[in-house]
Write an enzyme that holds these catalytic residues in place. Sequence first.
Site, PDB file in Angstrom:
ATOM      1  CD  GLU A 208      34.099  49.957  37.324  1.00 48.20           C
ATOM      2  OE1 GLU A 208      34.866  49.510  38.143  1.00 48.20           O
ATOM      3  OE2 GLU A 208      34.255  50.581  36.442  1.00 48.20           O
TER       4      GLU A 208
ATOM      5  N   PRO B 178      29.728  54.269  53.713  1.00 46.58           N
ATOM      6  CG  PRO B 178      31.003  54.818  51.886  1.00 46.58           C
ATOM      7  CD  PRO B 178      31.234  53.792  53.193  1.00 46.58           C
TER       8      PRO B 178
ATOM      9  CE1 TYR C  66      32.405  44.768  50.453  1.00 46.34           C
ATOM     10  CE2 TYR C  66      30.228  44.949  51.509  1.00 46.34           C
ATOM     11  CZ  TYR C  66      31.360  45.542  50.982  1.00 46.34           C
ATOM     12  OH  TYR C  66      31.253  46.897  50.717  1.00 46.34           O
TER      13      TYR C  66
ATOM     14  CB  THR D 185      41.373  53.000  38.142  1.00 46.00           C
ATOM     15  OG1 THR D 185      40.907  51.725  38.754  1.00 46.00           O
ATOM     16  CG2 THR D 185      42.767  53.323  37.903  1.00 46.00           C
ATOM     17  CB  ALA D 186      36.356  52.579  38.884  1.00 47.06           C
TER      18      ALA D 186
ATOM     19  CB  VAL E 229      46.176  47.095  47.855  1.00 46.93           C
ATOM     20  CG1 VAL E 229      46.205  48.822  47.182  1.00 46.93           C
ATOM     21  CG2 VAL E 229      44.585  46.533  47.487  1.00 46.93           C
TER      22      VAL E 229
END
Length: 251
Positions: free
Chosen positions: A188, A182, A152, A10-11, A60
């Site tokens: 976002e 990447p 993260y 969605t983005a 998910v």
Amino acid sequence: MGIVLITGATAGLGQACAATFAAKGYDVIITGRRKDRLDALQTQLTQEYGANVLPLHFDVRDEAAVKAVLGNIPEEWKKIDVLINNAGLAAGLSTIDEGDTSDWDAMIDTNVKGLLYVSHTVIPWMRSRTTGHIINIGSTAAKHVYAKGNVYCATKAAVDAISQGMRIDLLSYRIKVTAIHPGAAETEFSLIRFKGDEAKAKEVYKGFIPLSPQDVADVVFYCTSLPPHVCINDLVLTPLQQANAYYTDKN
């Protein structure tokens, strides 16, 4: 061309991948948590590219929802040629002792467990046909840990390790597995990391030209367009002014 399944469509990178594969003639399965965006993307892909689109609304992180929604799609849609495990996020930027454990849960549940839940559902369909290509979206954070990125970075290192394990496990089934990592891409990502603080998010990309979602989508598509006997296992891409997760030349 075939069928592609994209999580987190969605983005950002997921949306760019959906448009890129639709433009190349693929039927597209798109998943996401925001139904309004899913519906809008379905309309766009259908109108602009004439693509057949199957939108699936679920998170998910929810194993039961993955099984109930994705696991019960029509048989003709189960012939998935490309799975792009894109859904992921960074939440917060702090030292371990000051970290928000709810942020940790969100990152681990999405970046690691969500990828596993979706893959666990789709892989048997690929195995039965002895063909397929799994693209796992990692990060330069998988390769180099940076200050306050602890959890993260750990989740993306897990994506790297899982991708290597998948490649081994699926070798005899002729299923390709590619991890794409990447660097700084203007999506976002930073807005979510900084909980909607637009000023902080914009600061991340000042002083250099970041990757665009389309840049990454083009690389993803390239990896899937190679001859059947060629598999890119691991690929890192960054903007010209970024060497890795913590060296960026801003001027």
